[in-house]
Scaffold this motif. Sequence first.
Motif, PDB file in Angstrom:
ATOM      1  N   MET A 209       4.073  -8.275  11.799  1.00  0.00           N
ATOM      2  CA  MET A 209       2.689  -7.848  11.817  1.00  0.00           C
ATOM      3  C   MET A 209       2.605  -6.458  11.186  1.00  0.00           C
ATOM      4  SD  MET A 209       1.122  -9.082  15.413  1.00  0.00           S
ATOM      5  CE  MET A 209       1.300 -10.773  15.873  1.00  0.00           C
ATOM      6  N   PRO A 210       1.620  -6.273  10.346  1.00  0.00           N
ATOM      7  CA  PRO A 210       1.508  -4.973   9.682  1.00  0.00           C
ATOM      8  C   PRO A 210       1.112  -3.866  10.651  1.00  0.00           C
ATOM      9  CG  PRO A 210      -0.373  -6.354   9.151  1.00  0.00           C
ATOM     10  CD  PRO A 210       0.582  -7.201   9.943  1.00  0.00           C
ATOM     11  N   ASP A 211       1.503  -2.665  10.287  1.00  0.00           N
ATOM     12  CA  ASP A 211       1.093  -1.466  11.015  1.00  0.00           C
ATOM     13  C   ASP A 211       1.602  -1.390  12.450  1.00  0.00           C
ATOM     14  OD1 ASP A 211      -0.350  -0.721   8.719  1.00  0.00           O
ATOM     15  OD2 ASP A 211      -2.108  -1.835   9.416  1.00  0.00           O
ATOM     16  N   LEU A 212       2.711  -2.044  12.749  1.00  0.00           N
ATOM     17  CA  LEU A 212       3.289  -1.922  14.077  1.00  0.00           C
ATOM     18  C   LEU A 212       4.309  -0.789  14.072  1.00  0.00           C
ATOM     19  CD1 LEU A 212       3.898  -5.609  15.219  1.00  0.00           C
ATOM     20  CD2 LEU A 212       2.169  -4.010  16.027  1.00  0.00           C
ATOM     21  N   PRO A 213       4.309   0.006  15.134  1.00  0.00           N
ATOM     22  CA  PRO A 213       5.322   1.055  15.200  1.00  0.00           C
ATOM     23  C   PRO A 213       6.696   0.428  15.435  1.00  0.00           C
ATOM     24  CG  PRO A 213       4.089   0.961  17.251  1.00  0.00           C
ATOM     25  CD  PRO A 213       3.434  -0.004  16.296  1.00  0.00           C
ATOM     26  N   PRO A 214       7.753   1.110  15.049  1.00  0.00           N
ATOM     27  CA  PRO A 214       9.091   0.579  15.304  1.00  0.00           C
ATOM     28  C   PRO A 214       9.382   0.597  16.801  1.00  0.00           C
ATOM     29  CG  PRO A 214       9.228   2.818  14.471  1.00  0.00           C
ATOM     30  CD  PRO A 214       7.781   2.410  14.390  1.00  0.00           C
ATOM     31  N   LEU A 215      10.256  -0.306  17.237  1.00  0.00           N
ATOM     32  CA  LEU A 215      10.635  -0.337  18.649  1.00  0.00           C
ATOM     33  C   LEU A 215      11.702   0.731  18.897  1.00  0.00           C
ATOM     34  CD1 LEU A 215      10.703  -4.124  19.605  1.00  0.00           C
ATOM     35  CD2 LEU A 215       9.118  -2.354  20.369  1.00  0.00           C
ATOM     36  N   THR A 216      11.225   1.929  19.152  1.00  0.00           N
ATOM     37  CA  THR A 216      12.088   3.060  19.460  1.00  0.00           C
ATOM     38  C   THR A 216      11.845   3.462  20.907  1.00  0.00           C
ATOM     39  OG1 THR A 216      10.401   4.654  18.824  1.00  0.00           O
ATOM     40  CG2 THR A 216      11.910   3.904  17.070  1.00  0.00           C
ATOM     41  N   SER A 217      12.701   4.337  21.415  1.00  0.00           N
ATOM     42  CA  SER A 217      12.473   4.816  22.782  1.00  0.00           C
ATOM     43  C   SER A 217      11.126   5.541  22.880  1.00  0.00           C
ATOM     44  CB  SER A 217      13.618   5.706  23.254  1.00  0.00           C
ATOM     45  OG  SER A 217      13.794   6.797  22.400  1.00  0.00           O
ATOM     46  N   GLU A 218      10.715   6.209  21.809  1.00  0.00           N
ATOM     47  CA  GLU A 218       9.415   6.896  21.826  1.00  0.00           C
ATOM     48  C   GLU A 218       8.267   5.892  21.959  1.00  0.00           C
ATOM     49  OE1 GLU A 218      11.783   7.522  19.420  1.00  0.00           O
ATOM     50  OE2 GLU A 218      12.455   9.450  20.205  1.00  0.00           O
ATOM     51  N   THR A 219       8.356   4.801  21.224  1.00  0.00           N
ATOM     52  CA  THR A 219       7.319   3.765  21.313  1.00  0.00           C
ATOM     53  C   THR A 219       7.296   3.158  22.706  1.00  0.00           C
ATOM     54  OG1 THR A 219       7.531   3.266  18.954  1.00  0.00           O
ATOM     55  CG2 THR A 219       6.509   1.569  20.342  1.00  0.00           C
ATOM     56  N   LEU A 220       8.470   2.863  23.250  1.00  0.00           N
ATOM     57  CA  LEU A 220       8.546   2.252  24.578  1.00  0.00           C
ATOM     58  C   LEU A 220       8.006   3.194  25.650  1.00  0.00           C
ATOM     59  CD1 LEU A 220      12.006   0.534  24.097  1.00  0.00           C
ATOM     60  CD2 LEU A 220       9.761  -0.582  24.109  1.00  0.00           C
ATOM     61  N   TRP A 221       8.305   4.483  25.542  1.00  0.00           N
ATOM     62  CA  TRP A 221       7.741   5.450  26.482  1.00  0.00           C
ATOM     63  C   TRP A 221       6.226   5.553  26.319  1.00  0.00           C
ATOM     64  CZ3 TRP A 221       9.360   6.995  30.882  1.00  0.00           C
ATOM     65  CH2 TRP A 221      10.725   7.089  31.150  1.00  0.00           C
ATOM     66  N   ALA A 222       5.734   5.441  25.095  1.00  0.00           N
ATOM     67  CA  ALA A 222       4.287   5.474  24.864  1.00  0.00           C
ATOM     68  C   ALA A 222       3.597   4.289  25.546  1.00  0.00           C
ATOM     69  CB  ALA A 222       3.982   5.487  23.368  1.00  0.00           C
ATOM     70  N   ILE A 223       4.269   3.138  25.562  1.00  0.00           N
ATOM     71  CA  ILE A 223       3.720   1.982  26.290  1.00  0.00           C
ATOM     72  C   ILE A 223       3.685   2.303  27.780  1.00  0.00           C
ATOM     73  CG2 ILE A 223       4.072  -0.441  26.944  1.00  0.00           C
ATOM     74  CD1 ILE A 223       5.444  -0.813  24.164  1.00  0.00           C
ATOM     75  N   LEU A 224       4.810   2.759  28.321  1.00  0.00           N
ATOM     76  CA  LEU A 224       4.893   3.060  29.757  1.00  0.00           C
ATOM     77  C   LEU A 224       3.889   4.125  30.189  1.00  0.00           C
ATOM     78  CD1 LEU A 224       8.761   3.127  30.229  1.00  0.00           C
ATOM     79  CD2 LEU A 224       7.170   1.455  31.209  1.00  0.00           C
ATOM     80  N   ASN A 225       3.695   5.122  29.344  1.00  0.00           N
ATOM     81  CA  ASN A 225       2.800   6.235  29.679  1.00  0.00           C
ATOM     82  C   ASN A 225       1.342   5.969  29.312  1.00  0.00           C
ATOM     83  OD1 ASN A 225       4.870   7.836  30.763  1.00  0.00           O
ATOM     84  ND2 ASN A 225       5.446   8.569  28.739  1.00  0.00           N
ATOM     85  N   ASP A 226       1.040   4.737  28.912  1.00  0.00           N
ATOM     86  CA  ASP A 226      -0.327   4.331  28.563  1.00  0.00           C
ATOM     87  C   ASP A 226      -0.880   5.180  27.415  1.00  0.00           C
ATOM     88  OD1 ASP A 226      -2.560   2.740  28.681  1.00  0.00           O
ATOM     89  OD2 ASP A 226      -3.342   3.576  30.544  1.00  0.00           O
ATOM     90  N   GLN A 227      -0.003   5.531  26.476  1.00  0.00           N
ATOM     91  CA  GLN A 227      -0.408   6.316  25.317  1.00  0.00           C
ATOM     92  C   GLN A 227      -0.542   5.460  24.063  1.00  0.00           C
ATOM     93  OE1 GLN A 227       2.900   8.994  25.520  1.00  0.00           O
ATOM     94  NE2 GLN A 227       1.758  10.520  26.687  1.00  0.00           N
TER      95      GLN A 227
END
Length: 126
Positions: free
Chosen positions: A1-19
């Motif tokens: 899917m276009p424009d998806l961020p890479p699955l990095t620890s930063e992205t995963l923390w952004a999910i957890l932190n509702d960011q």
Amino acid sequence: MPDLPPLTSETLWAILNDQLDDDTTNRLVWDALGYRYDPATEAWDTSAVAPEWRETYPTPPDFIESRPATVKLTRSIPAENKQLLKETLGFGGYKVNELVPRLTRRATMTNWLLSHLQVQGQLETL
């Protein structure tokens, strides 16, 4: 899917932190499940989606809004990967006053993404 961020620890923390917005968070899981949107036909291609998902969800579910879809996601995480949030990210959980469905579902989605990376042999790249 276009424009998806890479699955990095930063992205995963952004999910957890509702960011990370709900749409992007859902699209990350949809992409990992194999859902592909074809703009030419304006339809979802589910040919890469596992049958147990494709049969129940011919269009990708909103995991943040759908308890049944999130339960299915939880059950699809292998037992040995259930603690990846804690083991990989050091996530200690939410505080009692934060235990609301939207955050707990985001934690489930993050753990599922970690499990997906583990199964694909890509977890060590975080």
